[in-house]
Scaffold this motif. Structure first.
Motif, mmCIF file in Angstrom:
data_model
loop_
_atom_site.group_PDB
_atom_site.id
_atom_site.type_symbol
_atom_site.label_atom_id
_atom_site.label_comp_id
_atom_site.label_asym_id
_atom_site.label_seq_id
_atom_site.Cartn_x
_atom_site.Cartn_y
_atom_site.Cartn_z
ATOM 1 N N ARG A 280 14.778 -14.446 -1.279
ATOM 2 C CA ARG A 280 15.871 -15.130 -0.834
ATOM 3 C C ARG A 280 17.624 -14.802 -0.414
ATOM 4 N N LEU A 281 18.029 -13.934 -1.009
ATOM 5 C CA LEU A 281 19.469 -13.608 -0.297
ATOM 6 C C LEU A 281 19.273 -12.728 0.933
ATOM 7 N N GLN A 282 18.188 -11.957 0.819
ATOM 8 C CA GLN A 282 17.668 -10.999 1.672
ATOM 9 C C GLN A 282 17.826 -11.625 3.221
ATOM 10 N N SER A 283 17.228 -13.173 3.156
ATOM 11 C CA SER A 283 16.465 -14.430 3.923
ATOM 12 C C SER A 283 17.913 -14.660 4.133
ATOM 13 N N LEU A 284 19.034 -14.580 3.556
ATOM 14 C CA LEU A 284 20.307 -14.968 3.952
ATOM 15 C C LEU A 284 21.649 -14.383 4.041
ATOM 16 N N ASN A 285 21.276 -12.715 4.243
ATOM 17 C CA ASN A 285 21.928 -11.929 4.371
ATOM 18 C C ASN A 285 23.173 -11.233 3.566
ATOM 19 N N CYS A 286 22.546 -12.079 2.560
ATOM 20 C CA CYS A 286 23.383 -11.930 0.945
ATOM 21 C C CYS A 286 22.527 -10.710 0.809
ATOM 22 N N LYS A 287 21.853 -9.936 0.759
ATOM 23 C CA LYS A 287 20.951 -9.013 0.434
ATOM 24 C C LYS A 287 22.444 -7.746 -0.553
ATOM 25 N N PRO A 288 21.923 -7.181 -1.257
ATOM 26 C CA PRO A 288 24.378 -6.257 -2.374
ATOM 27 C C PRO A 288 23.649 -5.443 -1.994
ATOM 28 N N MET A 289 24.043 -4.801 -1.772
ATOM 29 C CA MET A 289 24.540 -3.174 -1.980
ATOM 30 C C MET A 289 24.136 -2.299 -2.870
ATOM 31 N N VAL A 290 22.794 -1.993 -2.697
ATOM 32 C CA VAL A 290 22.413 -0.699 -3.687
ATOM 33 C C VAL A 290 23.399 0.673 -3.989
ATOM 34 N N VAL A 291 23.349 0.969 -4.865
ATOM 35 C CA VAL A 291 23.432 2.408 -4.839
ATOM 36 C C VAL A 291 22.989 3.118 -5.782
ATOM 37 N N THR A 292 21.938 3.907 -5.751
ATOM 38 C CA THR A 292 21.353 4.720 -6.543
ATOM 39 C C THR A 292 21.517 6.235 -7.305
ATOM 40 N N PHE A 293 21.193 6.328 -8.518
ATOM 41 C CA PHE A 293 21.048 7.684 -9.261
ATOM 42 C C PHE A 293 20.126 8.069 -9.412
ATOM 43 N N ARG A 294 19.899 9.274 -8.732
ATOM 44 C CA ARG A 294 18.937 10.045 -8.641
ATOM 45 C C ARG A 294 18.881 10.576 -10.397
ATOM 46 N N ALA A 295 17.624 11.052 -10.361
ATOM 47 C CA ALA A 295 17.365 12.127 -12.013
ATOM 48 C C ALA A 295 18.251 13.120 -11.690
ATOM 49 N N TYR A 296 18.552 13.852 -12.574
ATOM 50 C CA TYR A 296 19.527 14.696 -12.750
ATOM 51 C C TYR A 296 19.138 16.058 -12.620
ATOM 52 N N SER A 297 19.460 16.965 -11.499
ATOM 53 C CA SER A 297 18.646 18.450 -11.383
ATOM 54 C C SER A 297 18.994 19.525 -13.097
ATOM 55 N N LYS A 298 18.239 20.715 -12.626
ATOM 56 C CA LYS A 298 18.203 21.537 -13.787
ATOM 57 C C LYS A 298 19.178 21.893 -13.414
ATOM 58 N N ASP A 299 20.534 22.038 -12.931
ATOM 59 C CA ASP A 299 21.527 22.235 -12.515
ATOM 60 C C ASP A 299 22.638 21.352 -12.880
ATOM 61 N N GLN A 300 22.271 20.621 -12.780
ATOM 62 C CA GLN A 300 23.268 19.444 -13.019
ATOM 63 C C GLN A 300 23.284 18.781 -14.578
ATOM 64 N N ILE A 301 21.972 19.313 -14.859
ATOM 65 C CA ILE A 301 22.005 18.731 -16.563
ATOM 66 C C ILE A 301 22.759 20.002 -17.355
ATOM 67 N N LEU A 302 22.640 21.361 -17.063
ATOM 68 C CA LEU A 302 22.829 22.404 -17.008
ATOM 69 C C LEU A 302 24.979 22.151 -16.959
ATOM 70 N N SER A 303 25.079 21.673 -16.060
ATOM 71 C CA SER A 303 26.574 21.908 -16.106
ATOM 72 C C SER A 303 27.297 20.768 -16.528
ATOM 73 N N ILE A 304 26.038 19.976 -17.243
ATOM 74 C CA ILE A 304 26.968 18.868 -18.283
ATOM 75 C C ILE A 304 27.092 18.695 -19.456
ATOM 76 N N LEU A 305 26.070 20.372 -19.589
ATOM 77 C CA LEU A 305 25.718 20.810 -20.971
ATOM 78 C C LEU A 305 26.776 21.312 -21.873
ATOM 79 N N GLN A 306 27.340 22.509 -20.688
ATOM 80 C CA GLN A 306 28.168 23.346 -21.275
ATOM 81 C C GLN A 306 29.962 22.994 -20.420
ATOM 82 N N GLU A 307 29.626 21.093 -20.393
ATOM 83 C CA GLU A 307 30.650 20.613 -20.109
ATOM 84 C C GLU A 307 31.304 20.015 -21.330
#
Length: 512
Positions: A280-307
């Motif tokens: 119903r929110l979409q029909s009322l043009n009130c659909k919330p803004m969506v921000v998607t957090f994608r799964a971490y890649s190999k380089d990102q996981i390695l960077s977080i572990l090192q940090e």
């Protein structure tokens, strides 16, 4: 390492005296005990007096140069090394060291800096700033797989919004309500929490529900004047999904009232929650803004572990071990919490290994075996610094416990020669080939056996082993009258074979 002599000691003074006498060029001693010098020609002496360039001096070792000339540029090298922070040796037998590392890798420990999510945080922060500046309500939905940094990033964004709002004198103070929906006694209690922030000293009287009070509040223009903007961060939004979806719908509808003052940020794992549960929110043009957090890649996981490990004053993991963990977790789920659990499990494996080694040494001493030429090497290995770091075999074992699958278990339970056949198939198919014959695969198998000085089996037994691997579902054998001409295809992923055999050094070297 031999100790360096003190500058005031007598041997050091003798060395300096000899060096100075070498530099002077005249070795003629008054006592006559010095080595006789070679006779010089007059032309050589005249050239030496006329030329301002001295005779090239024999270079000394860095240690002697450092000791003999304190003001020489050699001290500059020493200062450069002293400026670089040198990490201490990690001692896994030390309780405090082990506690510090486990705390740094714990899921509940918030890192000092949150890396690899700067773009998502910037989008949410700009959205909140725009709503506060325009005094306009709005809704935003943050979604992503578990362990992708959603809650941690929103906590940082919340603090950034609070700090920014306090610096703006032209804005009213910002009210903030951050809660986890799992802590609610019932789904409709979230409206009581929101109303309590608006009216902390007033209690709802009569039969009017907290939701109705909020709807009336956000529909009244007089109530809007002088009221503060409220930032609501609702984590684990999935728990508000009911059969009639009324609670979730009413919560987002609060931002659509004409005089609403709330900024709603919902966090959940479902990517399509807004489409499935809020039509119903979409029909009322009130659909919330969506921000998607994608799964971490190999380089990102390695960077977080090192940090996270950067705060520790010592080296705990081998680089290859961290890379293996990041690669496997990224391929499986990209869940950062899973990567932290795997690292902690690898540490516990090392801890158990050292404890077992210590008990074996103590048992040998109790039985009366003194440290001789046979037991001394084992003691040196046990006390060596290389034995203290978490190696790749520890990480492989921890990963196998965490990501245990039937295929990996099947490969690890195979006899050695069948594992060598799988290893030879992986190496053979790396060139881009999808299939081969039994005869060609046998040649690759023989090469690996010869390199390891293992007697290979005959072609008949090799064909029989290939049929066994076919029955296990690891190979696919074609039809042919001649066993050597049968086509062979791998039915499992090469990464599963590499992972299953990673803990054995022989197979690890073969697959590299």
């Amino acid at each position: 390492m031999p100790a360096i002599a003190d500058r005031n000691s007598s041997p050091f003074k003798e060395i300096v005296a000899v060096i100075k006498s070498d530099k002077s060029g005249d070795m003629a001693g008054s006592n006559g005990c010095c080595t006789p010098q070679k006779r010089r020609l007059r032309s050589d002496a005249a050239a030496a007096r006329e030329s301002p360039v001295s005779t090239p001096m024999k270079l000394k070792s860095p240690r002697r140069r450092l000791n003999s000339s304190p003001n020489s540029p050699a001290n500059g090298i020493e200062e450069d090394f002293s400026e670089k922070p040198v990490k201490k040796n990690w001692n896994p037998r030390d309780v405090e060291h082990m506690r510090a590392v486990k705390e740094a890798l714990h899921v509940s420990t918030a890192p000092s800096t949150i890396v690899c999510r700067e773009d998502e945080q910037k989008r949410v922060l700009e959205f909140c700033k725009a709503c506060v500046e325009q005094e306009k309500a709005g809704s935003l939905y943050v979604c992503g797989c578990p362990g992708t940094g959603k809650s941690l990033s929103m906590e940082k964004v919340k603090q950034q919004v609070i700090d920014w709002a306090t610096t703006r004198e032209d804005l009213l103070p910002l009210e903030v309500l951050a809660l986890s929906c799992t802590s609610l006694a019932n789904t409709s209690e979230i409206f009581s929490k929101i109303l309590g922030k608006h009216r902390p000293k007033k209690k709802t009287m009569g039969s009017t529900s907290p939701l109705q009070h909020l709807q009336k509040l956000y529909s009244n223009k007089q109530a809007r004047s002088g009221s503060k903007m409220m930032l609501i961060i609702a984590d684990e939004l999935d728990y508000l999904i009911t059969k009639d979806r009324a609670v979730l719908h009413d919560l987002f509808m609060l931002t659509t009232f004409p005089f609403s003052r709330c900024i709603l940020i919902g966090i959940a794992n479902s990517i399509d929650l807004a489409d499935r549960f809020l039509p119903r929110l979409q029909s009322l043009n009130c659909k919330p803004m969506v921000v998607t957090f994608r799964a971490y890649s190999k380089d990102q996981i390695l960077s977080i572990l090192q940090e996270r490990l950067l705060v520790l004053p010592y080296i705990v993991f081998e680089q290859q071990a961290l890379e293996l963990c990041a690669r496997k977790v990224a391929a499986a789920s990209g869940d950062m919490r899973k990567a932290l659990c795997v690292c902690r499990s690898a540490m516990e494996i090392l801890e158990a290994e050292l404890r077992e080694s210590a008990s074996n040494l103590s048992l040998a001493s109790v039985e009366g075996e003194f440290i001789s030429q046979q037991t001394a090497p084992a003691l040196e290995i046990f006390q060596s610094e290389e034995n203290n770091t978490v190696r790749i075999d520890h990480m492989a074992l921890a990963l196998s416990k965490t990501f245990r699958s039937p295929i990996v278990d099947t490969i690890q339970s195979l006899p050695q020669h069948q594992q060598i056949i799988l290893c030879s198939a992986v190496k053979f198919f790396r060139g881009g080939k999808k299939d081969s014959t039994v005869g060609e695969l046998n040649k690759s198998y023989i090469d690996i056996c010869k390199s390891a000085m293992i007697p290979p089996v005959g072609i008949l037994e090799f064909s029989s082993m290939c049929r066994v691997l076919n029955d296990q579902g690891l190979f696919k054998l074609g039809q042919s009258r001649d066993d050597k001409s049968k086509r062979v295809t791998l039915k499992v992923d090469e990464a599963d074979i590499s992972f299953a055999l990673q803990g054995v050094r022989f197979f690890r070297n073969c697959l590299q």
